[in-house]
Design a protein around this motif. Sequence first.
Motif, PDB file in Angstrom:
ATOM      1  N   LEU A 144      44.014  55.659  38.165  1.00  0.00           N
ATOM      2  CA  LEU A 144      44.640  54.450  37.627  1.00  0.00           C
ATOM      3  C   LEU A 144      46.151  54.629  37.500  1.00  0.00           C
ATOM      4  O   LEU A 144      46.932  53.698  37.779  1.00  0.00           O
ATOM      5  CB  LEU A 144      44.017  54.098  36.279  1.00  0.00           C
ATOM      6  CG  LEU A 144      44.470  52.786  35.629  1.00  0.00           C
ATOM      7  CD1 LEU A 144      44.288  51.611  36.578  1.00  0.00           C
ATOM      8  CD2 LEU A 144      43.711  52.550  34.332  1.00  0.00           C
ATOM      9  N   LEU A 157      41.026  46.870  41.220  1.00  0.00           N
ATOM     10  CA  LEU A 157      40.312  48.022  40.680  1.00  0.00           C
ATOM     11  C   LEU A 157      38.819  47.898  40.932  1.00  0.00           C
ATOM     12  O   LEU A 157      38.224  46.841  40.707  1.00  0.00           O
ATOM     13  CB  LEU A 157      40.555  48.131  39.163  1.00  0.00           C
ATOM     14  CG  LEU A 157      42.017  48.163  38.711  1.00  0.00           C
ATOM     15  CD1 LEU A 157      42.099  48.095  37.186  1.00  0.00           C
ATOM     16  CD2 LEU A 157      42.699  49.423  39.225  1.00  0.00           C
ATOM     17  N   PRO A 160      36.855  50.805  37.344  1.00  0.00           N
ATOM     18  CA  PRO A 160      37.903  51.688  36.831  1.00  0.00           C
ATOM     19  C   PRO A 160      37.513  52.486  35.590  1.00  0.00           C
ATOM     20  O   PRO A 160      38.177  53.467  35.269  1.00  0.00           O
ATOM     21  CB  PRO A 160      39.043  50.720  36.492  1.00  0.00           C
ATOM     22  CG  PRO A 160      38.350  49.437  36.177  1.00  0.00           C
ATOM     23  CD  PRO A 160      37.184  49.383  37.128  1.00  0.00           C
ATOM     24  N   LEU A 188      39.222  42.994  38.997  1.00  0.00           N
ATOM     25  CA  LEU A 188      38.405  44.141  38.607  1.00  0.00           C
ATOM     26  C   LEU A 188      36.977  43.945  39.085  1.00  0.00           C
ATOM     27  O   LEU A 188      36.310  43.001  38.676  1.00  0.00           O
ATOM     28  CB  LEU A 188      38.450  44.298  37.078  1.00  0.00           C
ATOM     29  CG  LEU A 188      37.830  45.531  36.448  1.00  0.00           C
ATOM     30  CD1 LEU A 188      38.508  45.832  35.112  1.00  0.00           C
ATOM     31  CD2 LEU A 188      36.338  45.330  36.203  1.00  0.00           C
TER      32      LEU A 188
END
Length: 302
Positions: A144, A157, A160, A188
């Motif tokens: 990250l 992501l 994550p 995400l």
Amino acid sequence: MIVTRALTKRYGRTLAVDAVDLEVREGDRYGFLGPNGSGKTTLVRMLLGLVYATSGEIELLGRPVPKRVSEVLPEVGALVEGPGAYTHLSGRRNLALLDASGRGGGRRTRRRRIEEALERVGLAGVDRRPVKAYSLGMRQRLGLAGALLNRPRLLVLDEPTNGLDPQGIREIRELLVELNHNGTTVFLSSHLLAEIEQLCTRVGVVDHGRLVLEDDLATLRAETGRVLLGTPDAAAAVAVLDGRVEHRDGDKLLVRHGNPAELNALLVAEGVPVTSLQAERRTLEQVVLDVTGAGSDRFGGR
């Protein structure tokens, strides 16, 4: 920020992504949900130019991908399928090499940006141990940090929070909200319903390669027209409400009523004590199960 039109990916006879029309708007915290094997990671890899689509179109930051992906990537931070690293090198050295590859903002600010990225993901105090000595959670944080090096406009992501403990998950969630408030759009991909529900403002759900739902989370979790009522005199409440109680569990009642304030006034006027009152809303789990029919083993909790 992200637009796809009829995006499709085939591997031989397998249709991994099936004509997906996706829209991620600037400022979104977009949760891309789907059970394992639903095509999420394949789609994310296509967005970043790592896999070529069989057919369809992709726009990232208003530019076509993969045709102009080299122009887009400096403005995109990404963590896909777990963090990659040279395991014999330290975390700082890995970030320095990543920055030198052209994803960062130049040599003069490199050290400062590396320290800032490590601090933001909770690795500021990490020593010079090689990455092979890191825990899975530390590796995830390092990945990250790499995604944040170039202060991206868009953050993509894939799972994550994999490997993080509950405290680490909360810290990453708070970081993503902060980044979003400062202007970064967050996309995400996850199968963790609870995490998406706490973090995201907009949701897309994919199942067997098809996008089966896309909407604002607030809309999906609209009030149901029922009220969750707590009272120590449930029998009296049932009598007063005259058939509007749909379910009773001890001193908890589920009441068909669209206005909690009016319901409270009615009960108080009849001398029925009220200890709790809350409009019922659908959970994200209920929404997803409605559109996918997925069993609990296909989506994860926390």
